[in-house]
Design a protein around this motif. Structure first.
Motif, PDB file in Angstrom:
ATOM      1  N   ALA A 150       2.677   1.665  -3.376  1.00  0.00           N
ATOM      2  CA  ALA A 150       1.686   2.002  -4.405  1.00  0.00           C
ATOM      3  C   ALA A 150       1.253   3.454  -4.289  1.00  0.00           C
ATOM      4  O   ALA A 150       1.141   4.169  -5.296  1.00  0.00           O
ATOM      5  N   ALA A 151       1.025   3.923  -3.052  1.00  0.00           N
ATOM      6  CA  ALA A 151       0.597   5.311  -2.845  1.00  0.00           C
ATOM      7  C   ALA A 151       1.675   6.287  -3.284  1.00  0.00           C
ATOM      8  O   ALA A 151       1.391   7.285  -3.967  1.00  0.00           O
ATOM      9  N   LEU A 152       2.926   6.006  -2.915  1.00  0.00           N
ATOM     10  CA  LEU A 152       4.010   6.915  -3.305  1.00  0.00           C
ATOM     11  C   LEU A 152       4.251   6.871  -4.814  1.00  0.00           C
ATOM     12  O   LEU A 152       4.592   7.890  -5.427  1.00  0.00           O
ATOM     13  N   SER A 153       4.064   5.717  -5.422  1.00  0.00           N
ATOM     14  CA  SER A 153       4.194   5.616  -6.880  1.00  0.00           C
ATOM     15  C   SER A 153       3.122   6.451  -7.568  1.00  0.00           C
ATOM     16  O   SER A 153       3.400   7.122  -8.579  1.00  0.00           O
ATOM     17  N   ALA A 154       1.908   6.408  -7.032  1.00  0.00           N
ATOM     18  CA  ALA A 154       0.833   7.223  -7.605  1.00  0.00           C
ATOM     19  C   ALA A 154       1.143   8.712  -7.485  1.00  0.00           C
ATOM     20  O   ALA A 154       0.893   9.491  -8.414  1.00  0.00           O
ATOM     21  N   VAL A 155       1.719   9.096  -6.348  1.00  0.00           N
ATOM     22  CA  VAL A 155       2.107  10.502  -6.160  1.00  0.00           C
ATOM     23  C   VAL A 155       3.168  10.914  -7.174  1.00  0.00           C
ATOM     24  O   VAL A 155       3.104  11.994  -7.767  1.00  0.00           O
ATOM     25  N   VAL A 161       0.838  -1.210   0.000  1.00  0.00           N
ATOM     26  CA  VAL A 161       0.000   0.000   0.000  1.00  0.00           C
ATOM     27  C   VAL A 161       0.869   1.255   0.000  1.00  0.00           C
ATOM     28  O   VAL A 161       0.622   2.209  -0.755  1.00  0.00           O
ATOM     29  N   GLY A 162       1.913   1.266   0.843  1.00  0.00           N
ATOM     30  CA  GLY A 162       2.767   2.445   0.947  1.00  0.00           C
ATOM     31  C   GLY A 162       3.498   2.751  -0.354  1.00  0.00           C
ATOM     32  O   GLY A 162       3.538   3.901  -0.801  1.00  0.00           O
ATOM     33  N   ALA A 197       2.917  -1.456  -6.163  1.00  0.00           N
ATOM     34  CA  ALA A 197       2.485  -2.516  -5.244  1.00  0.00           C
ATOM     35  C   ALA A 197       3.318  -3.782  -5.440  1.00  0.00           C
ATOM     36  O   ALA A 197       3.715  -4.449  -4.474  1.00  0.00           O
ATOM     37  N   ARG A 257      -2.799   4.712 -12.261  1.00  0.00           N
ATOM     38  CA  ARG A 257      -3.113   3.333 -11.899  1.00  0.00           C
ATOM     39  C   ARG A 257      -1.981   2.370 -12.270  1.00  0.00           C
ATOM     40  O   ARG A 257      -1.670   1.441 -11.516  1.00  0.00           O
ATOM     41  N   ALA A 260       0.793   2.915  -9.767  1.00  0.00           N
ATOM     42  CA  ALA A 260       0.416   2.407  -8.452  1.00  0.00           C
ATOM     43  C   ALA A 260       0.482   0.881  -8.410  1.00  0.00           C
ATOM     44  O   ALA A 260       1.007   0.297  -7.445  1.00  0.00           O
TER      45      ALA A 260
END
Length: 301
Positions: free
Chosen positions: A69-74, A66-67, A192, A185, A188
């Motif tokens: 994936a979130a930073l990748s999306a950012v 989750v962490g 993940a 997406r 993210a």
């Protein structure tokens, strides 16, 4: 020899996960990610730090997914207007920032001292002497699950949208689809997968420090995708297996060649990999595999 083979197969599984993540982002999505090693490192540190605080390893792995994936999306959001060379530079800089934070913010990450005593999943459930085999089974299971998910995604409407965005984002926008949404997406989901790969790295070695992570991880992932064939998940698996076994097998040259030292061996190993890549790209420029395509597209061609 059996112990060495188990260790090599475990490294192959972790490398394959990193290659599959890059294949999704770059192979299918056309998004160059030179910062892969930073996200891989982040996944390892999230899982490792949580585990030593008493969090069960599988929950730590989920948190790493989750962490990252979130930073990748950012990172995808802040580089929305960039593509190709410029995106590569931004992702590399992003990864270097992560590496510096992890290396020098000791109050949070223990800095250059590293994180020791990381617990493996099901560590106490395996019979004595079978811990490494059990972890290998877990790592191979992770590869199988990720591969199955990505194969299904590649043949899904979203997979076709990802490839269309890679090939001609202007057409995708004209059809009313959001290129930014696809990009976020893809980053993210790739993040993940890198979270899983980094977590398995931390669990396997039970100790991590910043010196274990560097751009060479990104280089190996790119080699796996190029050798395997951009967009081909099956090819990435074959390439990861081939590359790691070539690198590890070449260690035995020191026993076969008289007077060969450690520094010469390291240079020869990289030379052999480079020669192998050049020969492959001459005779098979598209790599081992082909990108999954629809039945209609195959009939047209």
């Amino acid at each position: 020899m059996t112990v060495y083979l188990i260790a090599t197969l475990t490294v192959v599984a972790i490398a394959a996960l990193a290659g599959l993540a890059l294949n999704l982002q770059w192979g299918m999505g056309g998004l160059v990610n030179f910062g892969l090693f930073g996200l891989y490192m982040l996944g390892a540190y999230i899982a490792g730090l949580l585990t030593v605080q008493g969090v069960p390893p599988l929950l730590a792995l989920a948190a790493a997914m989750v962490g990252v994936a979130a930073l990748s999306a950012v990172s995808a959001l802040i580089s929305v207007r960039l593509s190709e060379d410029y995106l590569a530079i931004v992702t590399l800089g992003f990864a270097e920032c992560l590496r510096l934070v992890i290396s020098y913010e000791g109050w949070l990450t223990k800095g250059m001292l590293g994180v020791a005593g990381i617990e493996r999943p099901f560590q106490n459930q395996w019979p004595r002497g079978f811990g490494d085999i059990g972890f290998l089974v877990l790592a191979q299971l992770a590869v199988v699950v990720v591969y199955a998910v990505l194969q299904g995604l590649a043949r899904s409407p979203f997979g076709r949208l990802v490839r269309a965005t890679r090939d001609d984002p202007g057409v995708v926008e004209a059809l009313g689809k959001s290129v930014l949404s696809v990009r976020v997406r893809v980053f993210a989901l790739g993040g993940a997968i890198l979270g899983i790969a980094g977590s398995l790295h931390a669990f396997y070695y039970t100790y991590i420090d910043p010196t274990q992570f560097g751009p060479i991880i990104t280089a190996y992932a790119f080699m796996a995708v190029v050798v395997g064939g951009r967009g081909s998940n099956r090819g990435v698996l074959v390439a990861a297996f081939t590359l790691i076994f070539l690198l590890e097998g070449s260690r035995f040259l020191i026993d076969l060649v008289p007077g060969l030292g450690a520094s010469e061996l390291a240079a020869i190993r990289l030379f052999l990999v480079g020669v192998g890549l050049v020969v492959l790209l001459i005779f098979k420029p598209d790599g081992f595999g082909r990108e999954p395509r629809s039945a209609l597209a195959n009939k047209i061609n």
